[in-house]
Write a protein that holds these residues in place. Structure first.
Motif, PDB file in Angstrom:
ATOM      1  N   VAL A  13       0.833  -1.201   0.000  1.00 26.32           N
ATOM      2  CA  VAL A  13       0.000   0.000   0.000  1.00 26.32           C
ATOM      3  C   VAL A  13       0.869   1.253   0.000  1.00 26.32           C
ATOM      4  CG1 VAL A  13      -1.753   1.295   1.280  1.00 26.32           C
ATOM      5  CG2 VAL A  13      -1.867  -1.207   1.173  1.00 26.32           C
ATOM      6  N   VAL A  14       1.919   1.256   0.811  1.00 21.03           N
ATOM      7  CA  VAL A  14       2.840   2.400   0.857  1.00 21.03           C
ATOM      8  C   VAL A  14       3.495   2.603  -0.510  1.00 21.03           C
ATOM      9  CG1 VAL A  14       5.003   3.258   1.850  1.00 21.03           C
ATOM     10  CG2 VAL A  14       3.294   2.171   3.325  1.00 21.03           C
ATOM     11  N   ALA A  15       3.896   1.495  -1.138  1.00 15.02           N
ATOM     12  CA  ALA A  15       4.525   1.585  -2.464  1.00 15.02           C
ATOM     13  C   ALA A  15       3.569   2.193  -3.486  1.00 15.02           C
ATOM     14  CB  ALA A  15       4.973   0.192  -2.919  1.00 15.02           C
ATOM     15  N   LEU A  16       2.305   1.746  -3.447  1.00 17.53           N
ATOM     16  CA  LEU A  16       1.306   2.280  -4.377  1.00 17.53           C
ATOM     17  C   LEU A  16       1.162   3.780  -4.219  1.00 17.53           C
ATOM     18  CD1 LEU A  16      -1.550  -0.404  -4.268  1.00 17.53           C
ATOM     19  CD2 LEU A  16      -0.261   0.331  -6.275  1.00 17.53           C
ATOM     20  N   VAL A  17       1.104   4.248  -2.985  1.00 20.10           N
ATOM     21  CA  VAL A  17       0.949   5.682  -2.728  1.00 20.10           C
ATOM     22  C   VAL A  17       2.172   6.447  -3.208  1.00 20.10           C
ATOM     23  CG1 VAL A  17       0.702   7.430  -0.928  1.00 20.10           C
ATOM     24  CG2 VAL A  17      -0.609   5.298  -0.787  1.00 20.10           C
ATOM     25  N   LEU A  18       3.362   5.959  -2.879  1.00 17.99           N
ATOM     26  CA  LEU A  18       4.595   6.661  -3.260  1.00 17.99           C
ATOM     27  C   LEU A  18       4.774   6.704  -4.771  1.00 17.99           C
ATOM     28  CD1 LEU A  18       7.102   5.319  -0.569  1.00 17.99           C
ATOM     29  CD2 LEU A  18       6.081   7.599  -0.710  1.00 17.99           C
ATOM     30  N   PHE A  19       4.498   5.581  -5.452  1.00 19.98           N
ATOM     31  CA  PHE A  19       4.612   5.567  -6.907  1.00 19.98           C
ATOM     32  C   PHE A  19       3.575   6.488  -7.550  1.00 19.98           C
ATOM     33  CE2 PHE A  19       6.705   1.241  -6.530  1.00 19.98           C
ATOM     34  CZ  PHE A  19       7.917   1.662  -7.041  1.00 19.98           C
ATOM     35  N   ALA A  20       2.370   6.543  -6.955  1.00 19.29           N
ATOM     36  CA  ALA A  20       1.284   7.329  -7.543  1.00 19.29           C
ATOM     37  C   ALA A  20       1.534   8.827  -7.416  1.00 19.29           C
ATOM     38  CB  ALA A  20      -0.048   6.960  -6.895  1.00 19.29           C
ATOM     39  N   VAL A  21       2.009   9.273  -6.244  1.00 20.84           N
ATOM     40  CA  VAL A  21       2.190  10.720  -6.035  1.00 20.84           C
ATOM     41  C   VAL A  21       3.476  11.230  -6.674  1.00 20.84           C
ATOM     42  CG1 VAL A  21       0.856  10.674  -3.912  1.00 20.84           C
ATOM     43  CG2 VAL A  21       3.334  10.393  -3.791  1.00 20.84           C
ATOM     44  N   ASP A  22       4.387  10.300  -7.021  1.00 19.74           N
ATOM     45  CA  ASP A  22       5.621  10.675  -7.720  1.00 19.74           C
ATOM     46  C   ASP A  22       6.434  11.704  -6.941  1.00 19.74           C
ATOM     47  OD1 ASP A  22       7.401  10.397  -9.809  1.00 19.74           O
ATOM     48  OD2 ASP A  22       6.525  12.027 -10.990  1.00 19.74           O
ATOM     49  N   ALA A  23       6.448  11.555  -5.614  1.00 22.65           N
ATOM     50  CA  ALA A  23       7.196  12.495  -4.784  1.00 22.65           C
ATOM     51  C   ALA A  23       8.695  12.186  -4.792  1.00 22.65           C
ATOM     52  CB  ALA A  23       6.666  12.447  -3.351  1.00 22.65           C
ATOM     53  N   LEU A  24       9.035  10.922  -5.037  1.00 24.96           N
ATOM     54  CA  LEU A  24      10.432  10.501  -5.078  1.00 24.96           C
ATOM     55  C   LEU A  24      10.686   9.735  -6.367  1.00 24.96           C
ATOM     56  CD1 LEU A  24      10.740   9.121  -1.424  1.00 24.96           C
ATOM     57  CD2 LEU A  24      11.665  11.292  -2.261  1.00 24.96           C
ATOM     58  N   ARG A  25      11.952   9.602  -6.720  1.00 21.92           N
ATOM     59  CA  ARG A  25      12.320   8.800  -7.886  1.00 21.92           C
ATOM     60  C   ARG A  25      11.985   7.338  -7.634  1.00 21.92           C
ATOM     61  NH1 ARG A  25      18.006  10.280 -10.409  1.00 21.92           N
ATOM     62  NH2 ARG A  25      18.253   8.081  -9.926  1.00 21.92           N
ATOM     63  N   VAL A  26      11.674   6.605  -8.716  1.00 21.17           N
ATOM     64  CA  VAL A  26      11.255   5.210  -8.563  1.00 21.17           C
ATOM     65  C   VAL A  26      12.358   4.355  -7.945  1.00 21.17           C
ATOM     66  CG1 VAL A  26       9.548   5.280 -10.410  1.00 21.17           C
ATOM     67  CG2 VAL A  26      11.924   4.745 -10.969  1.00 21.17           C
ATOM     68  N   ASP A  27      13.623   4.648  -8.282  1.00 21.49           N
ATOM     69  CA  ASP A  27      14.705   3.836  -7.717  1.00 21.49           C
ATOM     70  C   ASP A  27      14.888   4.119  -6.230  1.00 21.49           C
ATOM     71  OD1 ASP A  27      15.449   6.366  -8.579  1.00 21.49           O
ATOM     72  OD2 ASP A  27      17.561   5.857  -8.774  1.00 21.49           O
ATOM     73  N   VAL A  28      14.659   5.361  -5.819  1.00 28.89           N
ATOM     74  CA  VAL A  28      14.753   5.702  -4.393  1.00 28.89           C
ATOM     75  C   VAL A  28      13.642   5.001  -3.617  1.00 28.89           C
ATOM     76  CG1 VAL A  28      14.647   7.580  -2.713  1.00 28.89           C
ATOM     77  CG2 VAL A  28      15.870   7.910  -4.868  1.00 28.89           C
ATOM     78  N   ILE A  29      12.421   5.019  -4.175  1.00 27.79           N
ATOM     79  CA  ILE A  29      11.295   4.325  -3.535  1.00 27.79           C
ATOM     80  C   ILE A  29      11.609   2.842  -3.386  1.00 27.79           C
ATOM     81  CG2 ILE A  29       8.878   3.660  -3.786  1.00 27.79           C
ATOM     82  CD1 ILE A  29       8.440   6.289  -5.302  1.00 27.79           C
ATOM     83  N   ALA A  30      12.156   2.246  -4.457  1.00 27.38           N
ATOM     84  CA  ALA A  30      12.465   0.811  -4.422  1.00 27.38           C
ATOM     85  C   ALA A  30      13.514   0.491  -3.363  1.00 27.38           C
ATOM     86  CB  ALA A  30      12.942   0.354  -5.798  1.00 27.38           C
ATOM     87  N   LEU A  31      14.528   1.339  -3.239  1.00 29.55           N
ATOM     88  CA  LEU A  31      15.561   1.114  -2.226  1.00 29.55           C
ATOM     89  C   LEU A  31      14.992   1.263  -0.814  1.00 29.55           C
ATOM     90  CD1 LEU A  31      18.689   2.879  -3.773  1.00 29.55           C
ATOM     91  CD2 LEU A  31      18.407   0.437  -3.331  1.00 29.55           C
ATOM     92  N   LEU A  32      14.088   2.224  -0.622  1.00 33.22           N
ATOM     93  CA  LEU A  32      13.456   2.389   0.691  1.00 33.22           C
ATOM     94  C   LEU A  32      12.651   1.144   1.053  1.00 33.22           C
ATOM     95  CD1 LEU A  32      12.244   6.111   0.486  1.00 33.22           C
ATOM     96  CD2 LEU A  32      14.057   5.188   1.947  1.00 33.22           C
ATOM     97  N   LEU A  33      11.931   0.596   0.073  1.00 31.87           N
ATOM     98  CA  LEU A  33      11.173  -0.629   0.313  1.00 31.87           C
ATOM     99  C   LEU A  33      12.104  -1.795   0.639  1.00 31.87           C
ATOM    100  CD1 LEU A  33       8.530  -0.370  -2.560  1.00 31.87           C
ATOM    101  CD2 LEU A  33       8.134  -0.018  -0.119  1.00 31.87           C
ATOM    102  N   LEU A  34      13.235  -1.854  -0.060  1.00 30.66           N
ATOM    103  CA  LEU A  34      14.213  -2.918   0.201  1.00 30.66           C
ATOM    104  C   LEU A  34      14.723  -2.842   1.637  1.00 30.66           C
ATOM    105  CD1 LEU A  34      16.032  -5.197  -1.020  1.00 30.66           C
ATOM    106  CD2 LEU A  34      17.697  -3.405  -1.520  1.00 30.66           C
ATOM    107  N   LEU A  35      15.076  -1.625   2.070  1.00 33.56           N
ATOM    108  CA  LEU A  35      15.571  -1.448   3.436  1.00 33.56           C
ATOM    109  C   LEU A  35      14.476  -1.757   4.459  1.00 33.56           C
ATOM    110  CD1 LEU A  35      17.656   1.836   2.982  1.00 33.56           C
ATOM    111  CD2 LEU A  35      18.529  -0.484   3.333  1.00 33.56           C
ATOM    112  N   ALA A  36      13.232  -1.431   4.084  1.00 35.59           N
ATOM    113  CA  ALA A  36      12.110  -1.713   4.993  1.00 35.59           C
ATOM    114  C   ALA A  36      11.886  -3.205   5.163  1.00 35.59           C
ATOM    115  CB  ALA A  36      10.838  -1.047   4.469  1.00 35.59           C
ATOM    116  N   LEU A  37      12.405  -4.006   4.251  1.00 31.64           N
ATOM    117  CA  LEU A  37      12.320  -5.462   4.374  1.00 31.64           C
ATOM    118  C   LEU A  37      13.498  -6.035   5.159  1.00 31.64           C
ATOM    119  CD1 LEU A  37      11.246  -6.385   0.716  1.00 31.64           C
ATOM    120  CD2 LEU A  37       9.807  -6.505   2.764  1.00 31.64           C
ATOM    121  N   VAL A  38      14.670  -5.411   5.014  1.00 31.11           N
ATOM    122  CA  VAL A  38      15.889  -5.951   5.628  1.00 31.11           C
ATOM    123  C   VAL A  38      16.006  -5.556   7.099  1.00 31.11           C
ATOM    124  CG1 VAL A  38      18.402  -5.939   5.546  1.00 31.11           C
ATOM    125  CG2 VAL A  38      17.100  -6.001   3.426  1.00 31.11           C
ATOM    126  N   VAL A  39      15.706  -4.285   7.425  1.00 29.57           N
ATOM    127  CA  VAL A  39      15.924  -3.786   8.794  1.00 29.57           C
ATOM    128  C   VAL A  39      15.122  -4.573   9.825  1.00 29.57           C
ATOM    129  CG1 VAL A  39      15.658  -1.801  10.320  1.00 29.57           C
ATOM    130  CG2 VAL A  39      16.614  -1.490   8.022  1.00 29.57           C
TER     131      VAL A  39
END
Length: 628
Positions: A13-39
């Motif tokens: 859901v967070v990814a959908l919102v971030l991709f939709a509003v285009d507030a950050l670059r797609v690669d930055v969003i993807a890295l944030l999601l990756l870290l949110a899985l690892v931490v």
């Protein structure tokens, strides 16, 4: 539901919102999601980072280089110019031909690259037809997207899905496995774009640059002795329409024909005096059978030097080494000359320039500077340029120069000229276009026939382009879209998290419970619709990787072969016609002066047609049978 599954679904859901509003670059969003899985240790670091070591990323990187090599040599632009020549007398036919070409070319090249090359030609065709550019630009962008299901390399989404399948115990996609449905989508889509879309697109006007504000250059073009144009009339060739230039005159020996008739037939060595903006003048380099006069003279001189060196070496073999005499400076310069980076720039004559009142011939400009004057723009519109070598410069005149970077910078200072726009983005290696095409085709054939694995075949092709000089090593690295690689590597980890956390299993249970009562066809349709909905606000690759594990899990719960579900998800991920967020659509959004809802109005019926065809045809070619 395990907390890990709930956490991963919340991240969706967070990814959908971030991709939709285009507030950050797609690669930055993807890295944030990756870290949110690892931490929080939903995934171990090894599992999360495994995607960055997959052969999918190597294949994508090699494909970027192959595409750039083809683009750098101007191959796609040549095809477009040929089409412009065919459709010069029938602008509406040219529009349809361009849409068909966009679909065909993007079957094997990036749709973004295809659109970037063909959009300027589409605008020129719209101008000749005296029709708004908005009527053709959106259909052209959609046409390049339509080819997504024809081959494995039509879009990076296909490669990403194929690379992810082995982790689910499934075979990767075949090179043309999607084609049975992909071709049907392309045919229906092209017919829609030809006959229906133009009626739905409002008249928005649209043009990249107003014609009256572009700087016009006069240039001399020579007809090659072996040109296929010899004996043909200007009317048959449609040169003016294809290149969007004006042919002011023809010089044949000492005779000059002003305002030549369309019935004039070309002869070997004819010199055409043409007029156009810088891009149109440079486009001559990509048109077979003619060349800019100064360019042709420079090539002839270089060929002469090479031939003389070869002759001297042959003589030396027969009669032994000759006695050497100290070379003069000019000969030494020729002997030691190394080809540097070639640039093409517009340069203006300044008030204190030593060029004022003198001609290129009097200045011995090319011999002294090493630069070729390809075209000339007069600051005084009342003056007739005539023969370029005899033009006497005035303050404000602009020259289109070609030469080595160091020479251009040195001459600008010495001659008192101001460097304006850099036109080096044109294709200085257009002569290597056939070689680049052969290398690209060879890589595709090796991969399609299974002689070599896809990553290996494409890596060999990319390396061959560098070794043959079709593309420089620095250009190859710059061609790689690192944002896409980061996005794909991170989202592959997200797909693993969907599976390992139990989120995919929970969603599969939900879908099977509420939809399976209507049959497996309904379940397949549900995933096709879900993927198409997700691909609008986020990238195609991300949408496919989120839905893929759930679709496969659902098929396994139903006890049927998951292959049809994989195909449906892959094809639906390319149905991104409802918003201008697809890169090919972004290229035409501004020039076409479109509004956001224009894409919904035109893309809505196309999306519905593509999804309906996908849902209908996929079970025919990949039956929903019990899994082995």
């Amino acid at each position: 539901m395990p907390w890990e599954a709930g956490y991963v679904l919340a991240l969706v859901v967070v990814a959908l919102v971030l991709f939709a509003v285009d507030a950050l670059r797609v690669d930055v969003i993807a890295l944030l999601l990756l870290l949110a899985l690892v931490v929080p240790k939903v995934l171990t670091a090894e599992r999360a980072l495994a995607g960055f070591g997959s052969d999918t990323l190597l294949t994508l990187a090699s494909l970027f280089v192959l595409t750039e090599g083809v683009q750098r040599t101007g191959l796609v632009e040549r095809v477009g110019l040929r089409l412009a020549g065919f459709g010069g007398a029938n602008p509406r036919g040219f529009m349809r031909l361009l849409i068909l070409a966009g679909t065909a070319i993007s079957s094997f090249l990036s749709n973004t690259v295809t659109a970037a090359v063909l959009v300027p030609l589409a605008i020129g065709g719209a101008r000749r037809a005296k029709t708004p550019a908005s009527k053709i630009l959106m259909p052209l962008a959609f046409a390049t997207i339509l080819a997504g299901g024809i081959s494995l390399i039509s879009t990076s989404t296909n490669l990403v899905v194929s690379g992810a399948l082995p982790s689910f115990g499934l075979e990767p996609l075949g090179f043309f496995e999607l084609a049975p449905v992909g071709l049907a989508l392309a045919v229906v889509g092209v017919l829609y774009l030809w006959f229906i879309a133009p009626k739905l697109i409002p008249n928005r006007g649209g043009d990249l640059v107003a014609e009256d504000v572009r700087r016009r250059f006069a240039a001399e073009v020579i007809v090659a002795p072996t040109s296929k144009m010899i004996g043909q009339t200007l009317a048959n060739l449609h040169l003016q329409e294809a290149l969007e230039i004006a042919i002011i005159g023809i010089r044949r020996g000492s005779r000059r024909l002003l305002s030549p008739r369309s019935s004039a037939r070309l002869q070997p060595g004819d010199e055409l005096l043409i007029e156009g903006d810088a891009a149109q003048i440079l486009a001559v380099k990509d048109y077979d059978g003619i060349d800019i006069k100064k360019d042709a003279e420079s090539k002839k001189e270089k060929d002469g030097v090479k031939a003389k060196k070869k002759e001297d070496k042959e003589k030396e073999k027969l009669i032994g080494p000759k006695v050497l005499v100290p070379p003069n400076e000019e000969a030494e310069a020729v002997e030691e000359e190394e080809e540097g980076e070639i640039r093409m720039v517009e340069a203006m004559v300044l008030p204190l320039s030593g060029m004022i009142g003198r001609t290129l011939r009097e200045l011995r400009f090319q011999q002294r500077t090493g630069l070729a004057a390809l075209g000339l723009h007069s600051a005084n519109e009342a003056r007739n340029v005539g023969k370029l070598s005899r033009w006497r410069f005035e303050v404000g005149d602009v020259i289109l120069l070609q030469g080595d970077t160091e020479d251009i910078d040195r001459v600008a200072e010495e001659q008192g000229i101001l460097l304006l726009e850099d036109r080096s983005s044109h294709h200085p290696r257009s002569r290597k276009a056939p070689l680049a095409a052969a290398i690209f085709a060879g890589a595709v054939v090796l991969a399609a026939t299974g002689v070599l694995a896809l990553p290996v075949a494409f890596l060999i092709g990319a390396l061959a382009l560098v070794l043959t000089g079709c593309i420089l090593a620095d250009e190859a690295y710059a061609a790689i879209d690192w944002r896409i690689l980061v996005l794909v590597g991170s989202m592959l980890a997200f797909g693993v998290a969907m599976q390992d956390s139990g989120a995919a299993s929970w969603l599969a249970d939900f879908v099977v419970k509420h939809v399976s009562g209507y049959g497996p066809h309904a379940v397949l349709a549900a995933f096709a619709l879900l993927t198409a909905a997700l691909t609008q606000p986020m990238s195609n690759q991300a949408a496919a990787l989120i839905v893929l594990p759930v679709a496969i899990e659902s098929a396994q719960r139903l006890g049927i072969d998951p292959r049809p579900f994989v195909i449906a998800v892959t094809l639906s991920a390319s149905c991104s016609f409802l918003t201008p967020l697809e890169p090919a659509c972004l290229l035409v959004w501004g020039p076409g002066r479109y509004r956001f809802f224009d894409f919904v109005r035109v893309g809505g019926p196309l999306t519905a047609a593509c999804l309906a065809l996908t849902i209908w045809l996929v079970p025919i070619f990949w039956p929903l049978v019990a899994a082995n």
